[in-house]
Design an enzyme around this catalytic site. Structure first.
Site, PDB file in Angstrom:
ATOM      1  N   GLU A 136     -30.866 -43.588  73.451  1.00 44.01           N
ATOM      2  CA  GLU A 136     -30.728 -43.216  72.041  1.00 44.01           C
ATOM      3  C   GLU A 136     -31.454 -41.913  71.735  1.00 44.01           C
ATOM      4  O   GLU A 136     -30.940 -41.059  70.998  1.00 44.01           O
ATOM      5  CB  GLU A 136     -31.240 -44.342  71.139  1.00 44.01           C
ATOM      6  CG  GLU A 136     -30.473 -45.657  71.287  1.00 44.01           C
ATOM      7  CD  GLU A 136     -28.975 -45.512  71.082  1.00 44.01           C
ATOM      8  OE1 GLU A 136     -28.555 -44.582  70.347  1.00 44.01           O
ATOM      9  OE2 GLU A 136     -28.208 -46.296  71.656  1.00 44.01           O
ATOM     10  N   GLU A 198     -21.731 -40.231  75.652  1.00 52.16           N
ATOM     11  CA  GLU A 198     -22.389 -41.452  76.098  1.00 52.16           C
ATOM     12  C   GLU A 198     -22.863 -41.316  77.547  1.00 52.16           C
ATOM     13  O   GLU A 198     -23.981 -41.708  77.888  1.00 52.16           O
ATOM     14  CB  GLU A 198     -21.439 -42.643  75.958  1.00 52.16           C
ATOM     15  CG  GLU A 198     -21.115 -43.022  74.521  1.00 52.16           C
ATOM     16  CD  GLU A 198     -22.348 -43.390  73.722  1.00 52.16           C
ATOM     17  OE1 GLU A 198     -23.247 -44.075  74.271  1.00 52.16           O
ATOM     18  OE2 GLU A 198     -22.436 -42.980  72.552  1.00 52.16           O
TER      19      GLU A 198
END
Length: 271
Positions: A136, A198
């Site tokens: 994150e 991602e």
């Protein structure tokens, strides 16, 4: 001739609006500056916290903050070692645990992080939390929010051009043409762009957790547990904003030697 000139103008704007990812060295789109994005992100973050149950003072809440600070410190060490010590000047880090059954965690542009209690069993331990935290934080460090906003603006601009062209050359089929553009730009453009983010966050996060002293093999273990949780629920990879669980497991496994090698530069080694 007009089309050629327009193409030159668009190309000039894109070249002038590029930033460089300090972790990969790649040029990225930056049509909207962080000086505009961060204040809005911070405001949205505060609003989210005011509307949800934030856990303070619990052992899990303290773990989230402690591990978050370790990952942040790892990123500072990496950036300083690579001549980018001022890169994080505008970041305002914050780590909060929110009560929710949702298996999720996220980071707003500028370093505002939320973990949901629902993801803690999947994380299992501190190393698992570090794996998710690294991922994150990596999104924020790589300015993925800025890139997605830029891509959205570019998609809109191209869409306007497509609408004008369809109205002029195929007015009878304008609706069908625009529907095809919308679907095509998502499947062939925006979704792969998101999946690339991602994968990039996985790579950067793996390095950060290793520098912070957490064995990166635990990132693979997290996604193995995540895969078991979501078995039979995931959609085809080419229609998703995220790589498939197995793709992530394979990519992370392949990246382990690289992450360990980076950590070794900072005196952190693993068996």
């Amino acid at each position: 001739m007009k089309i050629f000139l327009k193409s030159l103008i668009v190309t000039g704007i894109l070249v002038a609006s590029c930033a460089k990812n300090p972790f990969t060295g790649k040029s990225t789109m930056a049509l909207v500056p962080n000086s505009q994005i961060f204040p809005s992100a911070f405001q949205q973050y505060d609003q989210f916290l005011s509307e949800n149950k934030v856990l303070k003072g619990t052992s899990d809440a303290k773990r989230i903050e402690t591990i978050g600070i370790k990952i942040k410190t790892a990123s500072e060490r990496f950036l300083t070692a690579n001549g980018k010590s001022d890169y994080l000047n505008d970041y305002k880090w914050e780590y909060n645990l929110v009560e929710s059954k949702e298996i999720n965690a996220w980071c707003m542009p500028g370093g505002k992080i939320v973990f949901y209690t629902g993801i803690l069993p999947v994380c299992k331990d501190d190393a698992g939390i570090a794996a998710v935290m690294g991922h994150e934080v990596a999104h924020a460090l790589a300015n993925h929010g800025q890139q997605r906003m830029s891509a959205g603006l570019l998609q809109q601009a191209v869409g306007v051009g497509a609408a004008v062209a369809a109205e002029k050359y195929v007015p009878k089929y304008q609706n069908e043409a625009m529907q095809a553009y919308g679907a095509g730009s998502q499947v062939l453009g925006i979704l792969p762009f998101s999946r690339a983010h991602e994968s990039e966050a996985d790579m950067i996060g793996l390095t950060l957790m290793a520098i912070a002293g957490y064995d990166p093999i635990n990132a693979v273990k997290v996604w193995e547990r995540m895969s078991a949780q979501s078995e039979g629920k995931s959609q085809p990879e080419f229609l998703s904003t995220h790589p498939s669980n197995q793709t992530r497991i394979d990519e992370l496994t392949a990246l382990l030697p690289q992450a360990k090698a980076e950590a070794a530069k900072f005196g952190v080694t693993f068996k």
